[in-house]
Design a protein around this motif. Structure first.
Motif, PDB file in Angstrom:
ATOM      1  N   PHE A  60       0.867  -1.173   0.000  1.00  0.00           N
ATOM      2  CA  PHE A  60       0.000   0.000   0.000  1.00  0.00           C
ATOM      3  C   PHE A  60       0.906   1.225   0.000  1.00  0.00           C
ATOM      4  O   PHE A  60       1.925   1.243   0.694  1.00  0.00           O
ATOM      5  CB  PHE A  60      -0.887   0.029   1.250  1.00  0.00           C
ATOM      6  CG  PHE A  60      -1.896  -1.087   1.315  1.00  0.00           C
ATOM      7  CD1 PHE A  60      -3.116  -0.985   0.656  1.00  0.00           C
ATOM      8  CD2 PHE A  60      -1.625  -2.240   2.042  1.00  0.00           C
ATOM      9  CE1 PHE A  60      -4.047  -2.016   0.723  1.00  0.00           C
ATOM     10  CE2 PHE A  60      -2.548  -3.270   2.119  1.00  0.00           C
ATOM     11  CZ  PHE A  60      -3.764  -3.155   1.456  1.00  0.00           C
ATOM     12  N   PRO A  91      -5.388   0.608   5.556  1.00  0.00           N
ATOM     13  CA  PRO A  91      -4.894  -0.683   5.060  1.00  0.00           C
ATOM     14  C   PRO A  91      -5.033  -1.793   6.101  1.00  0.00           C
ATOM     15  O   PRO A  91      -5.401  -2.918   5.756  1.00  0.00           O
ATOM     16  CB  PRO A  91      -3.424  -0.397   4.733  1.00  0.00           C
ATOM     17  CG  PRO A  91      -3.398   1.057   4.393  1.00  0.00           C
ATOM     18  CD  PRO A  91      -4.399   1.681   5.338  1.00  0.00           C
ATOM     19  N   SER A 109       1.811  -7.934   3.891  1.00  0.00           N
ATOM     20  CA  SER A 109       1.479  -6.591   3.417  1.00  0.00           C
ATOM     21  C   SER A 109       2.400  -5.553   4.035  1.00  0.00           C
ATOM     22  O   SER A 109       2.866  -5.711   5.166  1.00  0.00           O
ATOM     23  CB  SER A 109       0.024  -6.260   3.758  1.00  0.00           C
ATOM     24  OG  SER A 109      -0.849  -7.184   3.133  1.00  0.00           O
ATOM     25  N   LEU A 111       3.251  -1.069   4.088  1.00  0.00           N
ATOM     26  CA  LEU A 111       2.755   0.282   3.846  1.00  0.00           C
ATOM     27  C   LEU A 111       3.952   1.200   3.619  1.00  0.00           C
ATOM     28  O   LEU A 111       4.835   1.285   4.473  1.00  0.00           O
ATOM     29  CB  LEU A 111       1.930   0.777   5.034  1.00  0.00           C
ATOM     30  CG  LEU A 111       1.418   2.219   4.970  1.00  0.00           C
ATOM     31  CD1 LEU A 111       0.522   2.450   3.746  1.00  0.00           C
ATOM     32  CD2 LEU A 111       0.678   2.576   6.257  1.00  0.00           C
TER      33      LEU A 111
END
Length: 155
Positions: A60, A91, A109, A111
């Motif tokens: 993200f 997110p 994931s 950021l």
């Protein structure tokens, strides 16, 4: 079948430095990264859980006034933060919604927060943010290259 890597930019080009993520995404998309798909939206919404499905990793990207310049890249995890009670989500809350919807953890994931300074409607991007954008692009390229080398052989 979706690309193994997803780069998701969150931002609004009409709001000054909030254009950082969409501009970075377009710079990356213009390069040769066949293992990555690039998605852009003004804000995350619960419907975006479907964009996360079938990925090996997610990045993200968002402009942020609270991080140190030029940018900060960190792993993130699912968190129920009640942001989806409004129209937009973080997110972390999208990863939580993914878990609720699919019954499994979201892919690894990260950021990438790019330091922005002004987010007023109708303003252009600040010179400091333009500098941060170039440095964030290098960080995102490194992430794609590093994570891309760790992909499963069938991807």
């Amino acid at each position: 079948m979706p690309a193994p890597l997803l780069v998701f930019a969150i931002g609004n080009e009409s709001r000054g430095d909030d254009a950082l993520a969409p501009l970075l995404l377009r710079q990356l998309a213009a390069q040769d990264f066949p293992q990555a798909e690039f998605v852009e939206d003004f804000q995350l919404q619960v419907e975006h859980v479907t964009d996360l499905s079938g990925r090996d990793a997610i990045l993200f990207v968002d402009a942020d006034m609270s991080c140190a310049a030029p940018c900060l890249l960190q792993p993130i995890t699912a968190a129920h933060d009640h942001s989806y009670t409004s129209h937009a989500m973080t997110p972390n809350s999208l990863l939580h919604a993914f878990h609720q919807f699919y019954g499994k953890a979201a892919p690894p994931s990260y950021l990438l927060r790019i330091r922005g300074y002004g987010f007023e409607l109708g303003e252009g991007m600040s010179p400091e943010a333009e500098t941060n954008l170039q440095l964030a692009e290098a960080k995102a390229q490194e992430w794609i290259a590093e994570v891309g080398t760790q992909l499963k052989p069938d991807n």
